[in-house]
Motif scaffolding. Structure first.
Motif, PDB file in Angstrom:
ATOM      1  N   THR A  73      22.843 -77.565  25.206  1.00 23.69           N
ATOM      2  CA  THR A  73      23.924 -77.019  24.380  1.00 23.69           C
ATOM      3  C   THR A  73      24.436 -75.697  24.932  1.00 23.69           C
ATOM      4  N   THR A  84      31.748 -81.878  22.522  1.00 23.46           N
ATOM      5  CA  THR A  84      32.126 -81.034  21.413  1.00 23.46           C
ATOM      6  C   THR A  84      30.877 -80.566  20.685  1.00 23.46           C
ATOM      7  N   VAL A  85      30.917 -79.336  20.202  1.00 19.15           N
ATOM      8  CA  VAL A  85      29.839 -78.766  19.387  1.00 19.15           C
ATOM      9  C   VAL A  85      30.460 -78.337  18.063  1.00 19.15           C
ATOM     10  N   MET A  86      30.179 -79.092  17.014  1.00 19.93           N
ATOM     11  CA  MET A  86      30.668 -78.804  15.666  1.00 19.93           C
ATOM     12  C   MET A  86      32.198 -78.692  15.614  1.00 19.93           C
ATOM     13  N   MET A 117      33.907 -76.886  17.093  1.00 19.06           N
ATOM     14  CA  MET A 117      34.278 -75.499  17.333  1.00 19.06           C
ATOM     15  C   MET A 117      34.473 -75.219  18.816  1.00 19.06           C
ATOM     16  N   THR A 131      16.720 -78.872  20.176  1.00 15.71           N
ATOM     17  CA  THR A 131      17.638 -80.002  19.993  1.00 15.71           C
ATOM     18  C   THR A 131      16.934 -81.321  20.276  1.00 15.71           C
ATOM     19  N   TYR A 180      23.093 -77.683  13.688  1.00 15.16           N
ATOM     20  CA  TYR A 180      24.379 -77.958  14.333  1.00 15.16           C
ATOM     21  C   TYR A 180      24.342 -79.354  14.943  1.00 15.16           C
ATOM     22  N   LEU A 181      25.509 -79.895  15.161  1.00 16.87           N
ATOM     23  CA  LEU A 181      25.671 -81.223  15.759  1.00 16.87           C
ATOM     24  C   LEU A 181      26.523 -81.111  17.008  1.00 16.87           C
ATOM     25  N   SER A 182      26.200 -81.920  18.001  1.00 16.85           N
ATOM     26  CA  SER A 182      27.020 -82.000  19.209  1.00 16.85           C
ATOM     27  C   SER A 182      27.170 -83.458  19.608  1.00 16.85           C
TER      28      SER A 182
END
Length: 290
Positions: free
Chosen positions: A101, A117-119, A121, A252, A283-285
């Motif tokens: 990440t 993509t990470v969230m 954002m 993660t 968080y999610l990715s």
């Protein structure tokens, strides 16, 4: 005449063997050329992607990102060695582990292109121009556009070096003018291991236009614990102007399915022993390789 037939009978197997070997290797294959991806097909129809680095008298040596060590196959089990026409980014049943990440490694690139993509954002689209050079473009929330460059190479099957730069272009608005601000991250990369298990070290600078740079240090480790599950840990440390140290640790669990990878992680921020966020933040990715 009898001597001639005896010599012919003795040399015939060697002559046939010499003709059989080129017959199993495509003319498009260059042994040892790491820019090529070779398709090794065995007599039982098993297939392996990688680069054939050597063909000896009784075996074939294949280096593949799917295996930590080179694969050595007896020659009698080889049906055909051909060149994969889809380019060097050959598909695989299970996706290799490469970037984490926060940590960009020097491991071999997976696929030809990647969207990550990470969230929602941080979003980036990376293009692997060849096994050594990657260019990317993306955005960081509403801050601005990102442009990345990375060069990597492998000194051996377990030692990888590289350098990475990512620049954030931030539009600045005021009552009387419109400008552009620049910030970025320039980091040297050292990765030891393979896509199945590795430790990564990185050090570099965060830079902001008009201000002094800040030193940063990265430590990451990843391990494949099953064909589709990866476990990784990361640590990003950043020095501040006041001589303090901000630390961002994360853990993660990644799930891979062919060209897709989902990451489920926990992260927090610590500043000289004082935690900004006492509970770790989930968080999610997501990344897709194509």
């Amino acid at each position: 005449m009898r001597i001639f037939f005896l010599l012919a009978a003795g040399l015939l197997p060697f002559l046939l063997a010499g003709q059989d070997r080129p017959g199993r290797i495509s003319a498009r294959v260059t042994i040892g050329d790491t820019s090529q991806v070779h398709l090794l097909t065995l007599v039982d129809n098993s297939t392996f992607f990688g680069t054939v680095t050597a063909v000896t008298g009784d075996s074939v040596r294949l280096v593949s990102r799917s295996f930590a060590d080179p694969l050595v196959v007896p020659w009698e089990r080889v049906h055909r060695i051909s060149r994969y026409r889809g380019g060097w980014g050959a598909p695989s049943a299970q996706l290799a582990l490469d970037d984490l990440t926060l940590v960009r490694t020097a491991l071999p690139f997976a696929g030809r292109r990647r969207f990550k993509t990470v969230m929602l954002m941080y979003n980036a689209l990376d293009f692997n121009l060849n096994p050594h050079l990657q260019l990317g473009v993306g955005n960081a929330a509403v801050l601005g556009l990102t442009f990345s460059q990375r060069y990597r190479t492998s000194l051996s099957s377990w030692l990888h070096l590289g350098v990475s730069n990512e620049t954030l272009v931030i539009p600045t608005l005021s009552l009387y003018s419109v400008g552009v601000g620049l910030a970025g991250d320039l980091t040297g990369l050292l990765t030891v291991g393979s896509s199945d298990q590795f430790v990564h070290f990185g050090t570099g600078l965060f830079y902001i236009a008009g201000e002094g740079p800040l030193a940063n240090f990265r430590l990451g480790a990843g391990r494949r614990i099953s064909p589709s599950v990866h476990l990784s840990g990361e640590l990003l440390a950043v020095g501040t102007d006041a001589g303090q140290l901000a630390v961002l640790p994360s853990l993660t669990v990644g799930l891979a399915r062919r060209s897709h990878r989902w990451g489920f992680g926990l992260a927090t921020v610590m500043h000289d022993g004082e935690t900004f966020f006492p509970p770790p933040i989930p968080y999610l990715s997501y990344a897709v390789y194509y």
